[in-house]
Design a protein around this motif. Structure first.
Motif, short mmCIF file in Angstrom:
data_model
loop_
_atom_site.label_atom_id
_atom_site.label_comp_id
_atom_site.label_asym_id
_atom_site.label_seq_id
_atom_site.Cartn_x
_atom_site.Cartn_y
_atom_site.Cartn_z
N TYR A 108 1.07 -2.04 1.13
CA TYR A 108 2.25 -1.89 1.80
C TYR A 108 1.92 -0.80 2.74
N ARG A 109 1.21 -1.32 3.76
CA ARG A 109 0.82 -0.20 4.86
C ARG A 109 1.84 0.37 5.43
N GLU A 110 3.10 -0.08 5.80
CA GLU A 110 4.09 0.51 6.42
C GLU A 110 4.91 1.71 5.45
N ASP A 111 4.97 1.38 4.24
CA ASP A 111 5.59 2.11 3.29
C ASP A 111 4.28 3.27 2.66
N ARG A 112 3.19 3.05 2.97
CA ARG A 112 1.89 3.79 2.56
C ARG A 112 1.78 3.78 1.00
N LEU A 113 1.82 2.46 0.66
CA LEU A 113 1.70 2.51 -0.85
C LEU A 113 0.88 1.01 -1.05
N VAL A 114 0.35 1.11 -2.47
CA VAL A 114 -0.38 -0.10 -2.66
C VAL A 114 0.07 -0.22 -4.34
N VAL A 115 0.43 -1.58 -4.67
CA VAL A 115 0.78 -1.93 -6.09
C VAL A 115 0.03 -2.89 -6.56
N SER A 116 -0.49 -2.71 -7.81
CA SER A 116 -1.16 -3.85 -8.33
C SER A 116 -0.34 -4.23 -9.52
N GLN A 117 -0.93 -5.19 -10.25
CA GLN A 117 -0.16 -6.05 -11.28
C GLN A 117 -1.42 -6.19 -12.48
N PRO A 118 -1.82 -5.35 -12.94
CA PRO A 118 -3.25 -5.61 -13.88
C PRO A 118 -2.72 -6.74 -15.05
N ALA A 119 -1.41 -6.62 -15.33
CA ALA A 119 -1.33 -7.90 -16.23
C ALA A 119 0.25 -8.42 -15.95
N GLU A 120 0.59 -9.22 -16.27
CA GLU A 120 1.86 -9.90 -16.12
C GLU A 120 3.10 -9.07 -16.49
N GLY A 121 3.73 -8.67 -15.52
CA GLY A 121 5.01 -7.80 -15.50
C GLY A 121 4.72 -6.37 -15.59
N GLU A 122 3.49 -6.06 -15.62
CA GLU A 122 2.79 -4.33 -15.60
C GLU A 122 2.54 -4.20 -14.14
N PHE A 123 3.07 -2.97 -13.71
CA PHE A 123 3.09 -2.69 -12.18
C PHE A 123 2.72 -1.28 -12.08
N LYS A 124 1.55 -1.24 -11.24
CA LYS A 124 1.07 0.44 -11.14
C LYS A 124 1.26 0.52 -9.31
N CYS A 125 1.63 1.57 -9.11
CA CYS A 125 1.63 1.92 -7.72
C CYS A 125 1.11 3.27 -7.51
N PHE A 126 0.37 3.37 -6.23
CA PHE A 126 -0.42 4.44 -5.84
C PHE A 126 -0.08 4.67 -4.37
#
Length: 137
Positions: free
Chosen positions: A60-78
């Motif tokens: 999400y370049r505009e928001d300066r964030l990156v979100v991953s979903q390593p497993a179904e329903g598990e989100f990590k944001c950096f």
């Protein structure tokens, strides 16, 4: 008896010392890697959680964030702001984010550095899936 250094010598030395300090500051993460400006100060609606692939990530370049979903329903944001010189990641392929400025690469499921020159991981940002949407911050 020794002569004091010439004024020109003193000024040249001061200028060189100042330039060296500026150069270090421009490429430094400040030591901690946790840049406060890289983390949102209020909640950010990132849209549909379904847009983040399981086993992958979305930038999400505009928001300066990156979100991953390593497993179904598990989100990590950096933060997508590189900890080396502050550039925003330009792309994410599978689990790897790339910085266009100096080639640093990050694991977007952990924030850890894969390839420098960055030495500090990406700062983690709280994220939750709520009503099918992702809310970061």
């Amino acid at each position: 008896m020794s002569q004091p250094p010439a004024r020109r010598t003193v000024l040249r030395g001061a200028a060189l010392a100042g330039a060296a300090g500026f150069g270090l500051a421009a490429c430094s993460s400040g030591g901690s890697g946790a840049d406060a400006s890289a983390v949102p100060t209020k909640p950010v609606d990132l849209g549909a959680a379904a847009e983040v692939p399981v086993g992958g990530a979305k930038l999400y370049r505009e928001d300066r964030l990156v979100v991953s979903q390593p497993a179904e329903g598990e989100f990590k944001c950096f933060s997508a702001k590189c900890t080396h010189a502050g550039c925003i990641l330009s792309e994410v392929q599978k689990k790897e984010g790339s910085c266009p400025c100096h080639g640093s690469r990050f694991d977007v499921t952990t924030g850890q550095v894969i390839q420098g020159p960055a030495a500090q991981p990406l700062p983690e940002v709280p994220v939750k899936a709520q009503g099918g949407k992702l809310i970061a911050g």
